[in-house]
Design a protein around this motif. Structure first.
Motif, short mmCIF file in Angstrom:
data_model
loop_
_atom_site.label_atom_id
_atom_site.label_comp_id
_atom_site.label_asym_id
_atom_site.label_seq_id
_atom_site.Cartn_x
_atom_site.Cartn_y
_atom_site.Cartn_z
N ILE A 1 0.85 -1.19 0.00
CA ILE A 1 0.00 0.00 0.00
C ILE A 1 0.88 1.24 0.00
O ILE A 1 1.84 1.34 0.77
N ASP A 2 0.57 2.19 -0.89
CA ASP A 2 1.24 3.48 -0.88
C ASP A 2 0.54 4.33 0.19
O ASP A 2 -0.53 4.90 -0.06
N GLU A 3 1.15 4.40 1.35
CA GLU A 3 0.49 5.03 2.50
C GLU A 3 0.18 6.51 2.24
O GLU A 3 -0.86 7.02 2.65
N LYS A 4 1.09 7.19 1.56
CA LYS A 4 0.89 8.62 1.29
C LYS A 4 -0.33 8.83 0.40
O LYS A 4 -1.20 9.67 0.69
N VAL A 5 -0.42 8.03 -0.67
CA VAL A 5 -1.56 8.15 -1.58
C VAL A 5 -2.85 7.74 -0.87
O VAL A 5 -3.90 8.36 -1.05
N ALA A 6 -2.77 6.69 -0.06
CA ALA A 6 -3.95 6.23 0.67
C ALA A 6 -4.52 7.34 1.55
O ALA A 6 -5.73 7.55 1.61
N ARG A 7 -3.63 8.07 2.23
CA ARG A 7 -4.10 9.17 3.08
C ARG A 7 -4.72 10.28 2.23
O ARG A 7 -5.76 10.84 2.60
N LEU A 8 -4.10 10.56 1.09
CA LEU A 8 -4.60 11.64 0.23
C LEU A 8 -6.01 11.37 -0.27
O LEU A 8 -6.82 12.29 -0.41
N VAL A 9 -6.32 10.11 -0.55
CA VAL A 9 -7.64 9.78 -1.11
C VAL A 9 -8.62 9.34 -0.03
O VAL A 9 -9.75 8.95 -0.34
N GLY A 10 -8.21 9.41 1.23
CA GLY A 10 -9.12 9.09 2.31
C GLY A 10 -9.39 7.61 2.51
O GLY A 10 -10.46 7.23 2.98
N ALA A 11 -8.42 6.78 2.17
CA ALA A 11 -8.57 5.33 2.36
C ALA A 11 -8.19 4.98 3.81
O ALA A 11 -7.01 4.97 4.16
N THR A 12 -9.18 4.72 4.62
CA THR A 12 -8.94 4.40 6.03
C THR A 12 -8.43 2.97 6.18
O THR A 12 -8.59 2.14 5.27
N PRO A 13 -7.82 2.64 7.31
CA PRO A 13 -7.40 1.25 7.54
C PRO A 13 -8.55 0.25 7.40
O PRO A 13 -8.37 -0.84 6.86
N ASP A 14 -9.74 0.64 7.85
CA ASP A 14 -10.90 -0.25 7.72
C ASP A 14 -11.25 -0.47 6.25
O ASP A 14 -11.57 -1.59 5.83
N TYR A 15 -11.21 0.61 5.46
CA TYR A 15 -11.50 0.49 4.02
C TYR A 15 -10.48 -0.42 3.37
O TYR A 15 -10.84 -1.31 2.57
N ILE A 16 -9.20 -0.22 3.67
CA ILE A 16 -8.15 -1.04 3.06
C ILE A 16 -8.33 -2.51 3.43
O ILE A 16 -8.20 -3.40 2.59
N GLU A 17 -8.66 -2.76 4.68
CA GLU A 17 -8.87 -4.15 5.13
C GLU A 17 -10.02 -4.80 4.36
O GLU A 17 -9.92 -5.95 3.92
N ARG A 18 -11.12 -4.07 4.19
CA ARG A 18 -12.26 -4.60 3.45
C ARG A 18 -11.90 -4.85 1.98
O ARG A 18 -12.29 -5.86 1.39
N GLU A 19 -11.16 -3.89 1.39
CA GLU A 19 -10.80 -4.02 -0.02
C GLU A 19 -9.82 -5.18 -0.25
O GLU A 19 -9.94 -5.91 -1.23
N VAL A 20 -8.90 -5.36 0.67
CA VAL A 20 -7.97 -6.49 0.58
C VAL A 20 -8.73 -7.81 0.65
O VAL A 20 -8.48 -8.74 -0.12
N ALA A 21 -9.69 -7.88 1.57
CA ALA A 21 -10.50 -9.11 1.71
C ALA A 21 -11.29 -9.37 0.42
O ALA A 21 -11.39 -10.52 -0.04
N ARG A 22 -11.82 -8.31 -0.17
CA ARG A 22 -12.59 -8.46 -1.42
C ARG A 22 -11.69 -8.94 -2.56
O ARG A 22 -12.07 -9.83 -3.34
#
Length: 215
Positions: free
Chosen positions: A82-103
């Motif tokens: 995960i590109d943590e900087k980009v994730a923060r910029l687009v508002g991808a929370t840890p919960d969102y990332i966890e759900r998306e990884v599971a999907r």
């Protein structure tokens, strides 16, 4: 150069001739499905090399799935980058990332079951040719190259019909060589360089993998 290639198979044949000049000993051709499979099939055919797939799924931004914030690579221990900087910029929370990884793990499982009847070919100690139908940002290819490095491949050559020069420069340090037929500037989209860039179906992937294995 718009419409540089008629379709993925045509691009694969042109790419195969360029890769063949490298004279890589005992190569293993790995395709990034789905679009990379028709291209890689032609490369494997020309090199008389085994063909397999490397399953990678993009982790997309909230509300914009095509904008990658990372990627997931299949395997015994799936790798998540995960590109943590980009994730923060687009508002991808840890919960969102966890759900998306599971999907995306579910999709990897589906594709693995759909595409493969035999166990994947291990890249450990092999000379790998990694093939896709083109590169836009390079995010998916980057994580694939990282996975191959961790698998202790002997060498890794990236081979694509078209990509922006900026993306290739960022990937140079992650592989042992790059073969790319076209590096147009400015670069807009991979599909702009194909006359036919229709989606590759699961059925075509299965058919080509079976043909490559002689099944």
């Amino acid at each position: 150069m718009n419409g540089a290639f008629a379709n993925r198979r045509s691009a694969g044949r042109a790419l195969a001739e360029a890769v063949a000049k490298l004279d890589v000993p005992d190569p293993l051709v790995l395709a990034l499905p789905r679009g990379g499979v028709p291209v890689a099939y032609e490369v494997a055919l020309r090199l008389k090399a085994p063909l397999d797939i490397l399953l990678v799924r993009k982790i997309g931004a909230p509300g914009h799935e095509e904008y990658g914030i990372g990627a997931l690579v299949d395997g015994a221990n799936p790798q998540i980058v995960i590109d943590e900087k980009v994730a923060r910029l687009v508002g991808a929370t840890p919960d969102y990332i966890e759900r998306e990884v599971a999907r995306q793990l579910q999709e990897l499982e589906r594709r693995r079951a759909a595409y493969r009847s035999d166990p994947p070919i291990s890249p450990t100690g092999r000379n790998v040719i990694l093939v896709d139908d083109g590169i836009a940002t390079g995010g998916t290819v980057r994580v694939a190259l990282q996975a191959l490095r961790k698998s202790d491949a002997a060498q890794v050559v990236l081979a694509v019909p078209v990509a922006p020069g900026s993306a290739l420069r960022e990937l140079e340090s992650m592989c042992d060589g790059i073969v790319c037929l076209h590096t147009p500037e400015p670069f807009y989209a991979v599909g702009a360089h194909y006359q036919d860039f229709g989606q590759t179906s699961d059925a075509e992937v299965v058919e080509l993998l079976a043909a490559a294995s002689g099944a």
